[in-house]
Design a protein around this motif. Structure first.
Motif, PDB file in Angstrom:
ATOM      1  N   THR A 205      12.109   0.237  15.698  1.00 34.29           N
ATOM      2  CA  THR A 205      12.246   1.687  15.607  1.00 34.29           C
ATOM      3  C   THR A 205      12.331   2.124  14.153  1.00 34.29           C
ATOM      4  O   THR A 205      12.579   1.332  13.248  1.00 34.29           O
ATOM      5  N   ILE A 206      12.118   3.432  13.970  1.00 36.44           N
ATOM      6  CA  ILE A 206      12.226   4.089  12.673  1.00 36.44           C
ATOM      7  C   ILE A 206      13.171   5.263  12.856  1.00 36.44           C
ATOM      8  O   ILE A 206      13.174   5.905  13.910  1.00 36.44           O
ATOM      9  N   GLN A 213      16.363   7.540  16.699  1.00 36.37           N
ATOM     10  CA  GLN A 213      15.433   6.432  16.549  1.00 36.37           C
ATOM     11  C   GLN A 213      14.103   6.738  17.242  1.00 36.37           C
ATOM     12  O   GLN A 213      14.078   7.190  18.388  1.00 36.37           O
ATOM     13  N   VAL A 214      13.029   6.464  16.519  1.00 33.49           N
ATOM     14  CA  VAL A 214      11.671   6.721  17.001  1.00 33.49           C
ATOM     15  C   VAL A 214      10.927   5.392  17.030  1.00 33.49           C
ATOM     16  O   VAL A 214      11.065   4.575  16.107  1.00 33.49           O
ATOM     17  N   ASP A 215      10.167   5.148  18.087  1.00 33.39           N
ATOM     18  CA  ASP A 215       9.400   3.911  18.175  1.00 33.39           C
ATOM     19  C   ASP A 215       8.549   3.715  16.929  1.00 33.39           C
ATOM     20  O   ASP A 215       7.849   4.624  16.493  1.00 33.39           O
ATOM     21  N   ALA A 216       8.597   2.520  16.378  1.00 30.35           N
ATOM     22  CA  ALA A 216       7.824   2.222  15.168  1.00 30.35           C
ATOM     23  C   ALA A 216       6.332   2.376  15.405  1.00 30.35           C
ATOM     24  O   ALA A 216       5.575   2.696  14.486  1.00 30.35           O
ATOM     25  N   THR A 221       0.161   5.375  16.197  1.00 33.32           N
ATOM     26  CA  THR A 221      -0.414   6.027  17.375  1.00 33.32           C
ATOM     27  C   THR A 221       0.522   7.131  17.838  1.00 33.32           C
ATOM     28  O   THR A 221       1.681   6.872  18.145  1.00 33.32           O
ATOM     29  N   ILE A 222       0.003   8.372  17.887  1.00 31.77           N
ATOM     30  CA  ILE A 222       0.819   9.499  18.346  1.00 31.77           C
ATOM     31  C   ILE A 222       0.565   9.730  19.829  1.00 31.77           C
ATOM     32  O   ILE A 222      -0.577   9.917  20.265  1.00 31.77           O
ATOM     33  N   THR A 223       1.643   9.688  20.594  1.00 30.59           N
ATOM     34  CA  THR A 223       1.605   9.946  22.030  1.00 30.59           C
ATOM     35  C   THR A 223       2.590  11.064  22.356  1.00 30.59           C
ATOM     36  O   THR A 223       3.348  11.521  21.494  1.00 30.59           O
ATOM     37  N   ILE A 224       2.607  11.468  23.632  1.00 28.89           N
ATOM     38  CA  ILE A 224       3.584  12.459  24.071  1.00 28.89           C
ATOM     39  C   ILE A 224       5.002  11.954  23.824  1.00 28.89           C
ATOM     40  O   ILE A 224       5.870  12.697  23.334  1.00 28.89           O
ATOM     41  N   SER A 225       5.240  10.691  24.139  1.00 33.46           N
ATOM     42  CA  SER A 225       6.569  10.124  23.927  1.00 33.46           C
ATOM     43  C   SER A 225       6.955  10.174  22.455  1.00 33.46           C
ATOM     44  O   SER A 225       8.102  10.524  22.117  1.00 33.46           O
ATOM     45  N   CYS A 226       5.998   9.870  21.570  1.00 28.62           N
ATOM     46  CA  CYS A 226       6.288   9.914  20.130  1.00 28.62           C
ATOM     47  C   CYS A 226       6.717  11.312  19.693  1.00 28.62           C
ATOM     48  O   CYS A 226       7.682  11.478  18.938  1.00 28.62           O
ATOM     49  N   LEU A 227       5.991  12.319  20.137  1.00 30.28           N
ATOM     50  CA  LEU A 227       6.284  13.683  19.708  1.00 30.28           C
ATOM     51  C   LEU A 227       7.630  14.150  20.243  1.00 30.28           C
ATOM     52  O   LEU A 227       8.389  14.835  19.539  1.00 30.28           O
ATOM     53  N   ASN A 442       2.661  10.361   9.530  1.00 34.69           N
ATOM     54  CA  ASN A 442       3.634   9.294   9.285  1.00 34.69           C
ATOM     55  C   ASN A 442       5.065   9.694   9.603  1.00 34.69           C
ATOM     56  O   ASN A 442       5.391  10.852   9.860  1.00 34.69           O
ATOM     57  N   ILE A 443       5.932   8.670   9.573  1.00 34.97           N
ATOM     58  CA  ILE A 443       7.376   8.829   9.734  1.00 34.97           C
ATOM     59  C   ILE A 443       8.030   7.969   8.658  1.00 34.97           C
ATOM     60  O   ILE A 443       7.825   6.748   8.660  1.00 34.97           O
ATOM     61  N   PRO A 444       8.793   8.517   7.715  1.00 32.43           N
ATOM     62  CA  PRO A 444       9.090   9.940   7.526  1.00 32.43           C
ATOM     63  C   PRO A 444       7.802  10.755   7.290  1.00 32.43           C
ATOM     64  O   PRO A 444       6.827  10.240   6.754  1.00 32.43           O
ATOM     65  N   GLU A 445       7.864  12.007   7.692  1.00 30.37           N
ATOM     66  CA  GLU A 445       6.671  12.846   7.638  1.00 30.37           C
ATOM     67  C   GLU A 445       6.325  13.273   6.216  1.00 30.37           C
ATOM     68  O   GLU A 445       7.203  13.621   5.425  1.00 30.37           O
TER      69      GLU A 445
END
Length: 600
Positions: A205-206, A213-216, A221-227, A442-445
């Motif tokens: 995670t990040i 925490q956000v999935d690394a 890859t940006i998905t609905i879950s990521c957003l 990216n993350i951090p954006e």
């Protein structure tokens, strides 16, 4: 057949009319078409065009005042949105203007049955042959060709009206407008079809901007879950029955494929599998379900927009309007910008029938849209805001330019005849009554390199953004880009969201796309979720967002301070603390925003 129609209409010219002998006077003209357009041939006399006539709106300042009041959280009228009847009354022309324009049209054989009127009677649309249009406007139309894009349109560089009509008609189009309404070509980067397997979230995670925490895998890859993770909306469930709706617009034969949508749902939001959106066809629009007809833009918008907000009901507006025709093919009609037909339709809808948040991922270079026309269309967006609708537009994908810079110098030029080196703002993003959405990655954006942003040359800076923009301008080194932009113009974007590596389904395969075409439906989806929360709490919808965003909403946004938006042979503007002309005020923190909007 068309020639016979024209000849039949022309017979009416023999009738007695006060316009007989009335001197024509130039109403609008351009020094030259934008760079890249070349005159191909005289337009065929029987080629049909949709003439759109704008009548003055003397009470628009009153409507604008209503808009400021109902959109300002500090005002006692905040949220007291106007009804359709109220906005129609405020946008209606004087009866004198309606009458004299009717008389002029009748003198050319165009009676009421030939006319189409907007809900407020401020637009009149007529379909006529070029030959009749040339008589009415004392002009000559030509077919203009754009070799780079292989597009052709019927336009003129000047038109005239009888002098007595000048105070009763704001403009007539299509005449001097050479805009190229764009989606895939400018506001969407398509990487090509490829099979992509969703990365397992077990790869670490990040820490996201909300401290969660956000999935690394979301860095690739940006998905609905990521957003939902990134923007702090995990676990929020919207209602399917409280009246909230999300709207997405489609143009230029962009079709949203249902089979692709269901595959996307099965991959990214299984709970939504089997659900669908409401399709509304406008001006001959369709939604062709042939697999090869699927549109990357339409698929992106519907998959992420309706996937993020499920089970909130969604509406996809498919607005017709033939693409520019081949010079030797005279069958298709040549029309105005497609969003004007959408505006006519949406403004005619009764209260309660319009989605409260609407996203559009299309736009033009501002300078290719005549200022008179841009101002008229922008005022229509103000009307939507006054009725409680949040309207979002992609900020564009050319950085401070238009993606069409001179190949040799990379500089961008004005099309006002002076050929000055300037930055190129985009429209409708530059309209002060919409919320323009830039892009991050990216993350951090950080700011994504293509995020459109800058300053309008048509619209002055609205007061709601004075403080934020002045602060940004003071951070620029003295003389930075002097003369390339208008520091007193409406500044954009207002906000931003992720715009890179979005995983969609296209023609039955997964593929990556990028562009501010990704960020606009994303941000709009979170606005829709905020509306859902307010409606469920018995409150009105947010409506026009910008006064709220610049006064207090920015405190619930993630400020983006890294990156820039190069273009026109420059590095563009830099992202910085506070508002900037790359990412605006930042990206959403849903939980913070929800708490804030529920307190209003």
């Amino acid at each position: 057949m068309r020639l016979l129609i024209w000849l039949g209409l022309s017979v009416a010219l023999v009738r007695a009319t006060p316009f007989k002998g009335c001197q024509h006077k130039v109403k609008e003209s351009v020094a030259a078409p934008p760079r890249g357009w070349v005159k191909h041939a005289p337009a065929p006399k029987d080629h049909l065009i949709d003439l759109r006539i704008g009548l003055p709106r003397p009470n628009f300042p009153a409507l604008e005042q209503h808009l400021w009041e109902v959109s300002d959280p500090s005002h006692e009228r905040y949220g007291a949105h106007l009804s359709k009847a109220e906005t129609d009354a405020l946008m209606e022309p004087h009866q004198e203007s309606i009458d004299i324009v009717n008389e002029w049209l009748a003198s050319h054989g165009l009676e009421e049955e030939h006319l189409s009127r907007s809900s407020a009677n401020d637009w009149v649309t007529i379909q006529v042959p070029v030959g009749l249009a040339e008589e009415m406007l004392d002009t000559t139309y030509h077919v203009w060709y754009h070799p780079e894009s292989d597009e052709s349109i019927v336009r003129t560089t000047s038109y005239s009206l009888p002098e007595v009509l000048h105070e009763h008609i704001d403009l007539v189009q299509p005449t001097i407008m050479f805009s190229r309404f764009k989606a895939l070509k400018s506001t969407l980067h398509y990487y090509g079809k490829e099979d992509v397997t969703l990365t397992s979230p077990s790869g670490g995670t990040i820490t996201g901007p909300a401290g969660n925490q956000v999935d690394a895998s979301c860095n690739n890859t940006i998905t609905i879950s990521c957003l939902r993770q990134l923007y702090n909306a995990v676990g929020y469930n919207s209602s399917a029955t409280n009246g909230n709706k999300l709207g997405l617009t489609g143009y230029l034969e962009q079709y949203a494929n249902i089979a692709d949508l269901q595959m996307f749902f099965s991959l990214q939001n299984p709970a939504a599998y089997g659900s669908n959106f409401t399709l509304v066809d406008i001006h001959g629009g369709t939604n062709n379900q042939t697999p090869a007809a699927a549109g990357v833009e339409a698929n992106l918008d519907t998959q992420f927009g309706f996937g993020l907000t499920y089970p909130t009901p969604g509406t996809f507006y498919s607005t017709g309007g033939e693409p520019p025709f081949i010079p030797d093919d005279l069958e298709p009609t040549d029309s105005n910008e497609p969003y004007t037909y959408w505006l006519d339709y949406i403004l005619a809808q009764d209260d309660g029938n319009i989605p409260q948040a609407i996203s559009t991922s299309y736009g033009d270079d501002e300078q290719t849209v005549p200022q008179s026309y841009a101002e008229r269309v922008c005022a229509d967006f103000a009307t939507l805001g006054a009725r409680g609708v949040s309207v979002m537009f992609s900020s564009g994908d050319g950085g401070v330019g238009d993606g069409d810079a001179d190949p040799a110098t990379q500089e961008c030029y004005s099309n006002d005849g002076t050929n000055r080196t300037i930055f190129i703002p985009g429209f409708p993003a530059s309209c002060p009554y919409v919320t323009a959405v830039g892009g991050t990655v990216n993350i951090p954006e950080t700011a994504v390199y293509f995020s459109g942003g800058g300053f309008s040359n048509y619209f002055s800076r609205p007061s709601y953004q004075d403080s934020a923009v002045e602060s940004f301008l003071t951070k620029l080194a003295p003389g930075t880009y002097e003369g390339l932009y208008n520091p007193y113009g409406r500044a954009y974007p207002d906000v931003s969201a992720q715009a890179y590596n979005f995983l969609i389904v296209y023609e039955g395969n997964t593929t990556y796309v990028a562009g501010t075409s990704c960020s606009s439906p994303t941000f709009t989806s979170f606005v829709s979720l905020l509306n859902d929360a307010r409606i469920s709490a018995g409150k009105t919808t947010l409506g026009f967002l910008n006064p709220f965003l610049y006064s207090s909403g920015y405190t619930a946004l993630n400020d983006i301070t890294e990156g820039n938006n190069p273009g026109c042979g420059t590095e563009g503007f830099n992202a910085t603390i506070g508002w900037d002309a790359v990412t605006g005020l930042g990206t959403p923190n849903f939980e913070k925003l929800k708490a804030l909007v529920l307190s209003l």
